[in-house]
Write a protein that holds these residues in place. Structure first.
Motif, mmCIF file in Angstrom:
data_model
loop_
_atom_site.group_PDB
_atom_site.id
_atom_site.type_symbol
_atom_site.label_atom_id
_atom_site.label_comp_id
_atom_site.label_asym_id
_atom_site.label_seq_id
_atom_site.Cartn_x
_atom_site.Cartn_y
_atom_site.Cartn_z
ATOM 1 N N ASN A 82 0.829 -1.218 0.000
ATOM 2 C CA ASN A 82 0.000 0.000 0.000
ATOM 3 C C ASN A 82 0.858 1.261 0.000
ATOM 4 O O ASN A 82 0.583 2.216 0.704
ATOM 5 N N ASP A 83 1.932 1.249 -0.780
ATOM 6 C CA ASP A 83 2.853 2.377 -0.925
ATOM 7 C C ASP A 83 3.547 2.751 0.394
ATOM 8 O O ASP A 83 4.017 3.852 0.565
ATOM 9 N N ILE A 84 3.573 1.833 1.341
ATOM 10 C CA ILE A 84 4.288 2.042 2.609
ATOM 11 C C ILE A 84 5.399 1.016 2.652
ATOM 12 O O ILE A 84 5.162 -0.174 2.443
ATOM 13 N N ASP A 85 6.615 1.498 2.894
ATOM 14 C CA ASP A 85 7.702 0.531 2.962
ATOM 15 C C ASP A 85 8.208 0.401 4.396
ATOM 16 O O ASP A 85 8.330 1.372 5.116
ATOM 17 N N THR A 86 8.431 -0.831 4.770
ATOM 18 C CA THR A 86 8.989 -1.140 6.080
ATOM 19 C C THR A 86 10.190 -2.051 5.853
ATOM 20 O O THR A 86 10.207 -2.847 4.915
ATOM 21 N N PRO A 87 11.205 -1.919 6.684
ATOM 22 C CA PRO A 87 12.383 -2.764 6.480
ATOM 23 C C PRO A 87 12.048 -4.225 6.730
ATOM 24 O O PRO A 87 11.193 -4.547 7.556
ATOM 25 N N LEU A 88 12.725 -5.106 6.022
ATOM 26 C CA LEU A 88 12.541 -6.537 6.241
ATOM 27 C C LEU A 88 13.053 -6.893 7.631
ATOM 28 O O LEU A 88 14.111 -6.440 8.054
ATOM 29 N N ARG A 89 12.296 -7.687 8.324
ATOM 30 C CA ARG A 89 12.625 -8.044 9.710
ATOM 31 C C ARG A 89 14.012 -8.672 9.843
ATOM 32 O O ARG A 89 14.755 -8.360 10.753
ATOM 33 N N GLU A 90 14.363 -9.566 8.914
ATOM 34 C CA GLU A 90 15.670 -10.226 9.030
ATOM 35 C C GLU A 90 16.830 -9.238 8.884
ATOM 36 O O GLU A 90 17.896 -9.428 9.469
ATOM 37 N N LYS A 91 16.612 -8.153 8.142
ATOM 38 C CA LYS A 91 17.658 -7.138 7.996
ATOM 39 C C LYS A 91 17.826 -6.322 9.278
ATOM 40 O O LYS A 91 18.942 -6.058 9.712
ATOM 41 N N THR A 92 16.697 -5.934 9.879
ATOM 42 C CA THR A 92 16.804 -5.149 11.112
ATOM 43 C C THR A 92 17.284 -6.007 12.272
ATOM 44 O O THR A 92 17.984 -5.503 13.161
#
Length: 135
Positions: A82-92
């Motif tokens: 929905n045009d919202i980006d969140t970092p991938l959990r494994e990266k954080t």
């Protein structure tokens, strides 16, 4: 574009940006183009605009690599929905689980790793303060 040119990726990125820069619903990095739309009809309109511009400059798409009508996708270390980006959990998690750096080289390495996700880390300033003593 000729194969093997040193500046080829940067030149191609600049071309893609020039072609699609006035379309606010586009995210593009090299040959990865994401079209963010809020409805199916809007998506069709957006896709027509993008494809028209690509055709006009002579760029082709590889249909086998295209994924259409996705409600979410992983893109450059982020999940876009929905045009919202969140970092991938494994990266954080990798950033969170990194040992506290104790040398200048390790601090620089950590800042390079975490810098890409800095906009997604609300407490980055509190993390960076103690690390500033190594800089």
């Amino acid at each position: 574009m000729l194969f093997g040119l040193k500046g080829a990726p940067a030149t191609f990125q600049r071309l893609v940006v020039c072609i699609l820069k006035s379309l606010p619903y586009i995210r593009a990095y090299l040959d990865d183009i994401i079209v963010c739309s809020s409805s199916f009809n809007e998506h069709i309109t957006h896709m027509k605009q993008v494809l028209t511009r690509l055709r006009k400059v002579g760029l082709n798409l590889n249909v086998e690599k295209c994924r259409l009508e996705q409600s979410e996708t992983d893109y450059l270390g982020h999940k876009i929905r929905n045009d919202i980006d969140t970092p991938l959990r494994e990266k954080t998690e990798k950033i969170r689980n990194t040992a506290v750096p104790n040398t200048k080289k390790k601090v620089r390495s950590f800042l390079g790793l975490a810098g890409y996700y800095r906009k997604c880390m609300p407490n980055f300033a509190t993390i960076a303060k103690p690390l500033a003593t190594f800089a």
